[in-house]
Design a protein around this motif. Structure first.
Motif, PDB file in Angstrom:
ATOM      1  N   GLN A 131       2.443   7.003  -6.608  1.00  0.00           N
ATOM      2  CA  GLN A 131       1.420   7.902  -7.127  1.00  0.00           C
ATOM      3  C   GLN A 131       1.716   9.349  -6.740  1.00  0.00           C
ATOM      4  OE1 GLN A 131      -2.557   7.072  -5.704  1.00  0.00           O
ATOM      5  NE2 GLN A 131      -3.487   8.000  -7.510  1.00  0.00           N
ATOM      6  N   THR A 132       2.099   9.553  -5.497  1.00  0.00           N
ATOM      7  CA  THR A 132       2.413  10.907  -5.015  1.00  0.00           C
ATOM      8  C   THR A 132       3.570  11.516  -5.791  1.00  0.00           C
ATOM      9  OG1 THR A 132       1.631  10.369  -2.794  1.00  0.00           O
ATOM     10  CG2 THR A 132       3.107  12.250  -2.998  1.00  0.00           C
ATOM     11  N   PRO A 144       5.484   5.534 -12.252  1.00  0.00           N
ATOM     12  CA  PRO A 144       4.607   4.447 -12.711  1.00  0.00           C
ATOM     13  C   PRO A 144       4.156   3.563 -11.548  1.00  0.00           C
ATOM     14  CG  PRO A 144       6.577   4.613 -14.098  1.00  0.00           C
ATOM     15  CD  PRO A 144       6.801   5.508 -12.920  1.00  0.00           C
ATOM     16  N   ILE A 145       2.866   3.209 -11.518  1.00  0.00           N
ATOM     17  CA  ILE A 145       2.353   2.277 -10.523  1.00  0.00           C
ATOM     18  C   ILE A 145       2.589   0.880 -11.070  1.00  0.00           C
ATOM     19  CG2 ILE A 145       0.408   1.633  -9.080  1.00  0.00           C
ATOM     20  CD1 ILE A 145       1.270   4.526  -8.758  1.00  0.00           C
ATOM     21  N   VAL A 146       3.717   0.285 -10.712  1.00  0.00           N
ATOM     22  CA  VAL A 146       4.122  -0.994 -11.300  1.00  0.00           C
ATOM     23  C   VAL A 146       3.449  -2.153 -10.585  1.00  0.00           C
ATOM     24  CG1 VAL A 146       6.349   0.001 -11.952  1.00  0.00           C
ATOM     25  CG2 VAL A 146       6.144  -1.286  -9.808  1.00  0.00           C
ATOM     26  N   PRO A 147       3.262  -3.299 -11.266  1.00  0.00           N
ATOM     27  CA  PRO A 147       2.710  -4.491 -10.595  1.00  0.00           C
ATOM     28  C   PRO A 147       3.646  -4.970  -9.497  1.00  0.00           C
ATOM     29  CG  PRO A 147       2.647  -4.723 -12.994  1.00  0.00           C
ATOM     30  CD  PRO A 147       3.489  -3.533 -12.700  1.00  0.00           C
ATOM     31  N   MET A 148       3.046  -5.490  -8.427  1.00  0.00           N
ATOM     32  CA  MET A 148       3.827  -6.005  -7.305  1.00  0.00           C
ATOM     33  C   MET A 148       3.424  -7.443  -7.012  1.00  0.00           C
ATOM     34  SD  MET A 148       3.960  -2.703  -4.722  1.00  0.00           S
ATOM     35  CE  MET A 148       5.106  -3.539  -3.605  1.00  0.00           C
ATOM     36  N   THR A 149       4.440  -8.277  -6.753  1.00  0.00           N
ATOM     37  CA  THR A 149       4.253  -9.698  -6.472  1.00  0.00           C
ATOM     38  C   THR A 149       4.674  -9.997  -5.046  1.00  0.00           C
ATOM     39  OG1 THR A 149       4.744 -10.265  -8.773  1.00  0.00           O
ATOM     40  CG2 THR A 149       4.937 -12.046  -7.161  1.00  0.00           C
ATOM     41  N   ILE A 150       3.910 -10.840  -4.360  1.00  0.00           N
ATOM     42  CA  ILE A 150       4.299 -11.318  -3.040  1.00  0.00           C
ATOM     43  C   ILE A 150       4.544 -12.824  -3.122  1.00  0.00           C
ATOM     44  CG2 ILE A 150       1.870 -11.578  -2.326  1.00  0.00           C
ATOM     45  CD1 ILE A 150       4.853 -10.694  -0.023  1.00  0.00           C
ATOM     46  N   PHE A 151       5.663 -13.257  -2.573  1.00  0.00           N
ATOM     47  CA  PHE A 151       5.996 -14.683  -2.529  1.00  0.00           C
ATOM     48  C   PHE A 151       6.259 -15.077  -1.091  1.00  0.00           C
ATOM     49  CE2 PHE A 151       9.496 -18.015  -3.066  1.00  0.00           C
ATOM     50  CZ  PHE A 151       8.589 -19.055  -3.245  1.00  0.00           C
ATOM     51  N   CYS A 152       5.300 -15.780  -0.483  1.00  0.00           N
ATOM     52  CA  CYS A 152       5.438 -16.255   0.891  1.00  0.00           C
ATOM     53  C   CYS A 152       5.580 -17.764   0.856  1.00  0.00           C
ATOM     54  CB  CYS A 152       4.220 -15.855   1.719  1.00  0.00           C
ATOM     55  SG  CYS A 152       3.998 -14.066   1.887  1.00  0.00           S
ATOM     56  N   LYS A 153       6.804 -18.229   0.772  1.00  0.00           N
ATOM     57  CA  LYS A 153       7.051 -19.662   0.639  1.00  0.00           C
ATOM     58  C   LYS A 153       6.527 -20.415   1.866  1.00  0.00           C
ATOM     59  CE  LYS A 153      10.660 -23.050  -0.345  1.00  0.00           C
ATOM     60  NZ  LYS A 153      10.490 -23.898   0.847  1.00  0.00           N
ATOM     61  N   GLY A 154       5.705 -21.422   1.600  1.00  0.00           N
ATOM     62  CA  GLY A 154       5.191 -22.263   2.668  1.00  0.00           C
ATOM     63  C   GLY A 154       3.975 -21.728   3.394  1.00  0.00           C
ATOM     64  N   SER A 155       3.548 -20.518   3.067  1.00  0.00           N
ATOM     65  CA  SER A 155       2.413 -19.909   3.777  1.00  0.00           C
ATOM     66  C   SER A 155       1.107 -20.183   3.048  1.00  0.00           C
ATOM     67  CB  SER A 155       2.640 -18.402   3.940  1.00  0.00           C
ATOM     68  OG  SER A 155       3.851 -18.142   4.605  1.00  0.00           O
ATOM     69  N   LEU A 162      -4.986  -8.293  -0.288  1.00  0.00           N
ATOM     70  CA  LEU A 162      -4.094  -7.155  -0.142  1.00  0.00           C
ATOM     71  C   LEU A 162      -3.971  -6.448  -1.496  1.00  0.00           C
ATOM     72  CD1 LEU A 162      -1.249  -8.709   2.073  1.00  0.00           C
ATOM     73  CD2 LEU A 162      -3.372  -7.579   2.796  1.00  0.00           C
ATOM     74  N   SER A 163      -3.135  -5.440  -1.559  1.00  0.00           N
ATOM     75  CA  SER A 163      -3.036  -4.687  -2.812  1.00  0.00           C
ATOM     76  C   SER A 163      -1.894  -5.174  -3.700  1.00  0.00           C
ATOM     77  CB  SER A 163      -2.869  -3.193  -2.518  1.00  0.00           C
ATOM     78  OG  SER A 163      -1.784  -2.963  -1.641  1.00  0.00           O
ATOM     79  N   TYR A 164      -1.540  -6.457  -3.566  1.00  0.00           N
ATOM     80  CA  TYR A 164      -0.585  -7.049  -4.503  1.00  0.00           C
ATOM     81  C   TYR A 164      -1.324  -7.492  -5.760  1.00  0.00           C
ATOM     82  CZ  TYR A 164       3.041  -7.004  -0.950  1.00  0.00           C
ATOM     83  OH  TYR A 164       3.964  -6.588  -0.017  1.00  0.00           O
ATOM     84  N   ASP A 165      -0.616  -7.460  -6.872  1.00  0.00           N
ATOM     85  CA  ASP A 165      -1.203  -7.848  -8.147  1.00  0.00           C
ATOM     86  C   ASP A 165      -0.991  -9.325  -8.437  1.00  0.00           C
ATOM     87  OD1 ASP A 165      -1.700  -4.939  -9.341  1.00  0.00           O
ATOM     88  OD2 ASP A 165       0.292  -4.961  -8.439  1.00  0.00           O
ATOM     89  N   VAL A 166       0.086  -9.891  -7.885  1.00  0.00           N
ATOM     90  CA  VAL A 166       0.477 -11.269  -8.184  1.00  0.00           C
ATOM     91  C   VAL A 166       0.840 -11.982  -6.881  1.00  0.00           C
ATOM     92  CG1 VAL A 166       2.064 -12.758  -9.488  1.00  0.00           C
ATOM     93  CG2 VAL A 166       1.420 -10.516 -10.414  1.00  0.00           C
ATOM     94  N   ILE A 167       0.406 -13.233  -6.751  1.00  0.00           N
ATOM     95  CA  ILE A 167       0.865 -14.102  -5.667  1.00  0.00           C
ATOM     96  C   ILE A 167       1.664 -15.231  -6.294  1.00  0.00           C
ATOM     97  CG2 ILE A 167       0.214 -15.710  -3.838  1.00  0.00           C
ATOM     98  CD1 ILE A 167      -2.299 -14.089  -3.401  1.00  0.00           C
ATOM     99  N   SER A 168       2.916 -15.361  -5.871  1.00  0.00           N
ATOM    100  CA  SER A 168       3.758 -16.446  -6.354  1.00  0.00           C
ATOM    101  C   SER A 168       3.593 -17.649  -5.433  1.00  0.00           C
ATOM    102  CB  SER A 168       5.220 -15.999  -6.417  1.00  0.00           C
ATOM    103  OG  SER A 168       5.981 -16.863  -7.214  1.00  0.00           O
ATOM    104  N   THR A 202       0.823  -1.217   0.000  1.00  0.00           N
ATOM    105  CA  THR A 202       0.000   0.000   0.000  1.00  0.00           C
ATOM    106  C   THR A 202       0.856   1.264   0.000  1.00  0.00           C
ATOM    107  OG1 THR A 202      -0.187  -0.138   2.416  1.00  0.00           O
ATOM    108  CG2 THR A 202      -1.954  -1.105   1.117  1.00  0.00           C
ATOM    109  N   ARG A 203       1.895   1.286   0.802  1.00  0.00           N
ATOM    110  CA  ARG A 203       2.713   2.499   0.891  1.00  0.00           C
ATOM    111  C   ARG A 203       3.581   2.700  -0.337  1.00  0.00           C
ATOM    112  NH1 ARG A 203       5.828   2.406   6.426  1.00  0.00           N
ATOM    113  NH2 ARG A 203       6.764   4.262   5.446  1.00  0.00           N
TER     114      ARG A 203
END
Length: 371
Positions: free
Chosen positions: A245-246, A250-261, A271-277, A238-239
């Motif tokens: 934006q502020t 560019p508002i680029v895509p963001m990926t979160i990778f939480c291995k094992g979760s 959440l405001s992630y675009d991709v989950i790995s 989010t931040r």
């Protein structure tokens, strides 16, 4: 740097998939695709220390491009760096020992050791070499594929800083959570603030997509994940986006990778992630059901399958893409980083099969939509 300062992008498949737009085939990249499995990288390592490569923009650019030059079937480059540059920026010494991996000669033992960390970090100065490498690499790519930036997540970085390197059970860092919860949150927030500034700086330098690595997320119970990981990775997405934006970036895509979760899939998709790995322990059909099309999914082949026969690799790739079964909202990747002793020829087989099967599935899906 503005987008007009870089060559036009010729292949935007990854970015379209991340935004949930249809793609004519399934895009693919590989975590740790620049690294020890490539003979050309090992030649560079014979002459230079690991962190010297990270800290020398021309060398980081060279090795980032090595897999792109070898495999024109890759749809993205990821800047050659390491998640542990953040602890270095905070003032801790980190070494990369042959055959052992990362090592902190003086890790954090008790909360009193947090006094050794810098009270404030000039991210632009301390990590300028990463930003310079991103800009240099983005230009050197000549628009062939997008360039990804990345960072470790706060819990994963905290664990390294306390364990002093890799660990089988993270008992030292977990001791902090259970004995020193207030100080643990203080350290996690400190890391979060630096990570956010670092990621914004990467976009400013030319990164077109970002990935957050919570590599040790699966070492936490669901309750501890909700307490010590989730609030901070949520802040990051989010931040970072609000800051971009502020600053009219560019508002680029963001990926979160939480291995094992695996237990956090639904929460992460809100959440405001675009991709989950995804790692290889999560069934694609289950992942699609739980996330409900809210995010793009990435992954999730077991890296060890690249040690298998050509037939096994093709069989696995086919089954994986068929299971995700769409010409949008999916990016092929491994379920973790590529292993250092993998045969580069097997990587070629993997990538070529992704292209072939990805096109077939996309055509089939597109045809069914027209009926």
């Amino acid at each position: 740097m503005g987008e007009t300062d870089f060559p036009p992008l010729k292949n935007d498949l990854i970015l379209r998939a991340a935004r949930g737009e249809p793609t004519e085939r399934t895009p693919v990249w590989i975590m740790r695709q620049a690294g020890r499995y490539l003979p050309e990288f090992r030649q560079v390592r014979e002459q230079h220390d690991f962190f010297t490569i990270c800290r020398t923009p021309s060398l980081a650019t060279l090795v980032t491009l090595q897999p792109i030059d070898r495999y024109p079937t890759l749809d993205a480059a990821i800047i050659f760096s390491d998640i542990l540059v953040i602890p270095q920026a905070l003032g801790l010494e980190v070494e990369m020992l042959p055959g052992k991996g990362p090592h902190f000669p003086s890790p954090l033992v008790t909360p009193a050791d947090m006094a050794r960390l810098k009270s404030s970090v000039d991210v632009e100065k301390e990590l300028s070499y990463v930003f310079e490498a991103i800009t240099m690499t983005r230009k050197a790519l000549e628009g062939r594929v997008p360039l990804l930036g990345f960072s470790g997540a706060p819990w994963t970085l905290m664990a390294y800083m306390i364990e002093g390197g890799g660990s089988n059970n993270l008992h030292k860092s977990k001791t902090w959570l259970y004995r020193y919860p207030v100080e643990s949150h203080e350290l996690l927030q400190k890391l979060t603030d630096v990570i956010i500034e670092y990621l914004v700086g990467q976009v400013k330098a030319g990164a077109q997509m970002l990935q957050i690595f919570e590599s040790w997320g699966g070492e936490l119970s669901p309750q501890d994940f909700s307490t010590y990981s989730l609030p901070y990775i949520s802040q990051i997405s989010t931040r970072v986006k609000s800051t971009l934006q502020t600053q009219s970036l560019p508002i680029v895509p963001m990926t979160i990778f939480c291995k094992g979760s695996w237990y956090a899939l639904q929460t992460l998709s809100n959440l405001s992630y675009d991709v989950i790995s995804l790692d290889w322990t999560i069934d694609p059909v289950h992942a699609k059901q739980v996330t409900g099309g809210r995010v793009t999914l990435q992954g999730n082949m077991d890296p060890s399958i690249l040690y298998g026969t050509e037939e096994k690799i093709k069989e696995t790739v086919t089954g994986m893409i068929e299971a995700f079964g769409s010409n949008k909202r999916y990016i092929v990747n491994l379920g973790h980083g590529i292993l250092p002793t993998v045969d580069p020829e097997n990587v070629k087989i993997f990538l070529e099969c992704v292209h072939e099967v990805g096109r077939e599935v996309a055509k089939r899906v597109e045809g069914s939509h027209k009926k």
